[in-house]
Design an enzyme around this catalytic site. Structure first.
Site, short mmCIF file in Angstrom:
data_model
loop_
_atom_site.label_atom_id
_atom_site.label_comp_id
_atom_site.label_asym_id
_atom_site.label_seq_id
_atom_site.Cartn_x
_atom_site.Cartn_y
_atom_site.Cartn_z
N CYS A 187 0.84 -1.21 0.00
CA CYS A 187 0.00 0.00 0.00
C CYS A 187 0.88 1.26 0.00
O CYS A 187 1.54 1.53 -0.98
CB CYS A 187 -0.99 -0.03 1.16
SG CYS A 187 -2.40 1.07 0.86
N HIS A 220 -3.57 -5.13 0.43
CA HIS A 220 -3.05 -5.56 1.74
C HIS A 220 -3.14 -7.07 1.87
O HIS A 220 -4.11 -7.59 2.45
CB HIS A 220 -3.84 -4.90 2.87
CG HIS A 220 -3.44 -3.50 3.18
ND1 HIS A 220 -2.41 -3.19 4.05
CD2 HIS A 220 -3.93 -2.32 2.73
CE1 HIS A 220 -2.28 -1.87 4.13
NE2 HIS A 220 -3.19 -1.32 3.34
N GLU A 274 -1.69 -8.93 3.87
CA GLU A 274 -1.67 -9.37 5.29
C GLU A 274 -3.06 -9.35 5.92
O GLU A 274 -3.25 -9.86 7.01
CB GLU A 274 -0.67 -8.51 6.08
CG GLU A 274 -1.18 -7.18 6.59
CD GLU A 274 -1.36 -6.11 5.52
OE1 GLU A 274 -1.04 -6.37 4.34
OE2 GLU A 274 -1.81 -5.00 5.86
#
Ligand code: MN
Length: 229
Positions: free
Chosen positions: A104, A207, A209
Site C-alpha cells: 500500500c 493488503h 496481510e
C-alpha cells in the site's frame, strides 16, 4: 534455527506512539521470519545491516512535494518524519540488494524513492467505477487485479487474475526508475510493481496481510525465502 529478520517500517499514531498493525507481524512470523518494528533510528546503515529483509508498511499519504507537486486539498494526512525516514531507508535497502516487500503506502514509497509520482487522490484525478477505498476493515475482497504475463508476480502467484482488498485513495502515476508493472486493476490503476535487476523487490497496492489465502501465503513465504542468512 536462526530466522530472517524483517524490518517493518514504523507507523506513528496520533499520540506519537511507534506502532505496527498486527497483520504484518503475524504474516512474517507465520512464514518463518523474525519481524521487528524499525524505531526511526537515524543510523540507516546499521539498520540495513541488522535486517535480512524489509517490509514497507501501509500508512498516511506521501507529501507530494517529494515528487515535485504541490499538495492538493484532495491529498490526505502526511507524515514528514516518516517520509524522510523511509526515503533514506529505501535507498540504502535497495543498495543492499536485500529483499523488499512494499504494501500500500509501501509501494508508493518505493515508487517515490525511485523518482516516480503518485495520484494524490484517485476519485479526483482518475475517477472510475472501481472502488479502491473499502470502508470496512475485514477479510473481504473488493476488486480484481490482472497479474501480467511474464512478470515476477505471475511466477510467484501462478495465476493471471486474483481478487484483492483495497484501502487506498492514492496510487502510482508515473513509474519510478527500473520498476515494471506486475498487476493492474480493471480501471488501469497500478496494483503491483517489481524492480528489474533486483533479487526480490515487490510492491503491492493491496493488503495481503489482511487476507487469508494462497496468494498471501506465497507472497510472505517468498519474502522470507529470498532472505540470505
Ligand atoms: Mn485497489
Amino acid at each position: 534455527m536462526k530466522k530472517p529478520i524483517i524490518g517493518i517500517t514504523p507507523q506513528l499514531n496520533d499520540s506519537g506512539d511507534i506502532v505496527s498493525r498486527p497483520g504484518y507481524i503475524e504474516c512474517i512470523k507465520r512464514a518463518g521470519g523474525f519481524p521487528i518494528i524499525l524505531p526511526f533510528e537515524e543510523n540507516i546503515d546499521q539498520t540495513v545491516d541488522l535486517c535480512d529483509g524489509f517490509l514497507l508498511a501501509g500508512g498516511p499519504d506521501f507529501d507530494p512535494v517529494l515528487f515535485g507537486e504541490e499538495k492538493l486539498s484532495c491529498c490526505g494526512n502526511i507524515s514528514p518524519q516518516r517520509d524522510e525516514y523511509e526515503l533514506r531507508l529505501i535507498s540504502a535497502a535497495l543498495a543492499s540488494g536485500k529483499p523488499i516487500l512494499g504494501i500500500c503506502r509501501g509501494v508508493q514509497a518505493l515508487n517515490v524513492a525511485l523518482g516516480g509520482t503518485l495520484y494524490q487522490d484517485l476519485p479526483t484525478q482518475k475517477p472510475s467505477s472501481v472502488c479502491h477505498r473499502m470502508t470496512v476493515v475485514g477479510s473481504d475482497v473488493i476488486h480484481s487485479v490482472d497479474i501480467l504475463e511474464g512478470s515476477p508476480l505471475r511466477a510467484l502467484l501462478n495465476t493471471d487474475r486474483t481478487m484483492v482488498n483495497s484501502y487506498h485513495h492514492q496510487s502510482i502515476k508515473n513509474l519510478g526508475r527500473g520498476l515494471e508493472i506486475t498487476a493492474v486493476a480493471e480501471d488501469g490503476v497500478i496494483e503491483g510493481v517489481s524492480l528489474s535487476n533486483h533479487p526480490f523487490c515487490h510492491g503491492l497496492q493491496w493488503h495481503p496481510e489482511r487476507l487469508e489465502n494462497k496468494d498471501t501465503e506465497r507472497i510472505f513465504a517468498a519474502l522470507i525465502r529470498a532472505c540470505k542468512i
